[in-house]
Scaffold this motif. Structure first.
Motif, PDB file in Angstrom:
ATOM      1  N   UNK A  67       0.829  -1.198   0.000  1.00 50.60           N
ATOM      2  CA  UNK A  67       0.000   0.000   0.000  1.00 50.60           C
ATOM      3  C   UNK A  67       0.869   1.256   0.000  1.00 50.60           C
ATOM      4  N   UNK A  68       0.283   2.356  -0.473  1.00 49.33           N
ATOM      5  CA  UNK A  68       1.018   3.609  -0.619  1.00 49.33           C
ATOM      6  C   UNK A  68       0.366   4.684   0.236  1.00 49.33           C
ATOM      7  N   UNK A  69       1.032   5.841   0.316  1.00 50.87           N
ATOM      8  CA  UNK A  69       0.448   7.027   0.930  1.00 50.87           C
ATOM      9  C   UNK A  69      -0.366   7.758  -0.149  1.00 50.87           C
ATOM     10  N   UNK A  70      -1.703   7.843  -0.032  1.00 45.93           N
ATOM     11  CA  UNK A  70      -2.527   8.320  -1.151  1.00 45.93           C
ATOM     12  C   UNK A  70      -2.605   9.829  -1.285  1.00 45.93           C
ATOM     13  N   UNK A  71      -2.048  10.609  -0.354  1.00 42.89           N
ATOM     14  CA  UNK A  71      -2.234  12.045  -0.392  1.00 42.89           C
ATOM     15  C   UNK A  71      -3.528  12.449   0.294  1.00 42.89           C
ATOM     16  N   UNK A  72      -3.802  13.739   0.350  1.00 38.85           N
ATOM     17  CA  UNK A  72      -4.963  14.246   1.047  1.00 38.85           C
ATOM     18  C   UNK A  72      -6.141  14.412   0.096  1.00 38.85           C
ATOM     19  N   UNK A 106      -2.182  -1.164  -4.128  1.00 43.36           N
ATOM     20  CA  UNK A 106      -1.137  -0.262  -4.626  1.00 43.36           C
ATOM     21  C   UNK A 106      -1.639   0.764  -5.635  1.00 43.36           C
ATOM     22  N   UNK A 107      -2.848   0.576  -6.185  1.00 43.84           N
ATOM     23  CA  UNK A 107      -3.366   1.497  -7.192  1.00 43.84           C
ATOM     24  C   UNK A 107      -4.666   2.181  -6.786  1.00 43.84           C
ATOM     25  N   UNK A 108      -5.432   1.612  -5.870  1.00 37.62           N
ATOM     26  CA  UNK A 108      -6.760   2.110  -5.548  1.00 37.62           C
ATOM     27  C   UNK A 108      -6.808   2.658  -4.125  1.00 37.62           C
ATOM     28  N   UNK A 109      -7.413   3.865  -3.990  1.00 42.66           N
ATOM     29  CA  UNK A 109      -7.646   4.479  -2.685  1.00 42.66           C
ATOM     30  C   UNK A 109      -9.101   4.904  -2.619  1.00 42.66           C
TER      31      UNK A 109
END
Length: 381
Positions: free
Chosen positions: A48-53, A196-199
């Motif tokens: 998983x990634x940090x998706x931003x605000x 890794x691609x969806x938030x």
């Protein structure tokens, strides 16, 4: 535990009491912490990634489209760089009157260092604006904005705090908060990485203008990106030195937002090359018949592109209503730029046109500007 060559600290007088408290709560806290650690490890294994605000969900679109860049009439921005580190700059902005906006003048000042940003301004009518950002750590930022008008009831104060977790972002915001009765407009938003691609996330608005009035509404958000760069996370570390998932810059990003009224906004941004970006924005306007007007069922689609040249930036866009717009920013020297903005609405048979200049001076020497990163050194022969 001590490192090689380091002595263990001597026990204090409170050590027996702390050990007793730890032993008392260990049967309850142990299983909870073990479950949390297993859950956290499972999320880490998913990549998983940090998706931003949520606030920056469509930031790439706003950088390409003309909504925040186009202008009408004539304008001039004259700025003076007083210091490069910390950054301190003074700005004078002039705008000549147009058919939709009167003439105006604004004086502004900006101070910034690695943790703090302070920005303020005052215009010719006496309206004072301010903005302050404070970065407490790599994961927490507090923002304050305010406007002071010379008419009662129009001033505004907004306080916001963003917390960036390893795989999520949580933002709390309030406008004109009432400390005693809790009135104001309050926002709560959460964006969490699912893969890794969806938030996925949401944004809830609590409107409490008066103690007897309370309304809530929630929007639902989705963000889909290209696969992350596995080396992006290596560039960011937490204050303790541990790796921290950082926002990456995908080659393309798609977002969707379902608003409480049933309207939908969908965007798509793609970086075709290092100097070319394209963006697409689709919005619906579904409004039932009411005292405010008849029912509406409309939609608008806007496509735009941004080209970065060596000394110029060109933005162009067209929408489904037949409106065509462009903005050219040509920088002749690092201290002088010329801008041309234009828009033609074929459906209404109207047009807008604007020209502007930007002049920047500095009390710093060329060597100081190069050391501060404001100029690129020219290689010798």
């Amino acid at each position: 535990m001590a490192y090689p060559g380091e002595k263990n600290p001597a026990p204090s007088a409170f050590t027996p009491y702390l050990d007793a408290v730890n032993g008392l709560f260990q049967p309850m806290t142990g299983p909870v912490m073990n479950t949390y650690n297993r859950f956290h490890g499972w999320k880490e294994s998913m990549g998983l990634i940090q998706p931003g605000t949520v606030e920056n969900l469509t930031r790439e679109i706003s950088q390409v489209h003309l909504a925040n860049w186009a202008f009408e009439g004539a304008r001039a921005d004259v700025s003076k760089v007083v210091s490069g580190s910390p950054a301190f700059q003074l700005t004078h902005s002039f705008a000549l009157g147009s058919s939709s906006k009167p003439s105006s003048y604004n004086f502004g000042a900006v101070f910034a260092n690695a943790q703090t940003l302070l920005q303020g301004g005052v215009d010719g009518s006496g309206v004072v604006t301010m903005r302050a950002n404070q970065t407490w750590s790599a994961t927490d930022v507090t923002k304050v904005q305010g406007q002071l008008y010379n008419k009662p009831g129009q001033s505004m104060l907004q306080i916001e705090h963003d917390h960036l977790g390893p795989h999520y972002s949580l933002s709390l915001k309030t406008m004109n908060p009432g400390l005693l009765d809790g009135t104001g407009i309050h926002f709560v938003s959460l964006l969490h990485s699912i893969s890794p691609r969806l938030s996925l996330g949401f944004e809830s608005i609590i409107q409490h203008p008066q103690p007897a009035i309370l309304e809530t509404s929630t929007s639902y958000l989705a963000k889909l990106t290209s696969l992350p760069n596995p080396y992006a996370a290596l560039a960011a570390t937490s204050p303790t030195g541990q790796p921290l998932s950082a926002p990456f810059y995908p080659s393309w990003t798609a977002t969707a937002q379902l608003q409480p009224s049933g309207n939908i906004q969908a965007t798509y941004h793609q970086r075709l090359s290092e100097k070319v970006d394209v963006a697409l924005d689709f919005q619906t306007l579904i409004q039932p018949a009411s005292m405010m007007g008849p029912a509406k069922r409309e939609a608008i689609c806007t496509a735009g592109a941004k080209y970065d040249f060596r000394m110029a930036t060109f933005r162009g866009q067209i929408d489904s209503n037949g409106t065509v717009g462009m903005l050219l920013e040509q920088r002749f020297t690092p201290a002088f730029a010329f801008m041309v903005s234009g828009e033609i609405d074929h459906s209404k048979n109207t047009s807008k046109f604007g020209v502007g200049i930007m002049i920047e001076s500095s009390t710093m020497t060329q060597e100081e500007m190069i050391a501060a990163g404001m100029l690129t050194p020219v290689p010798g022969p």
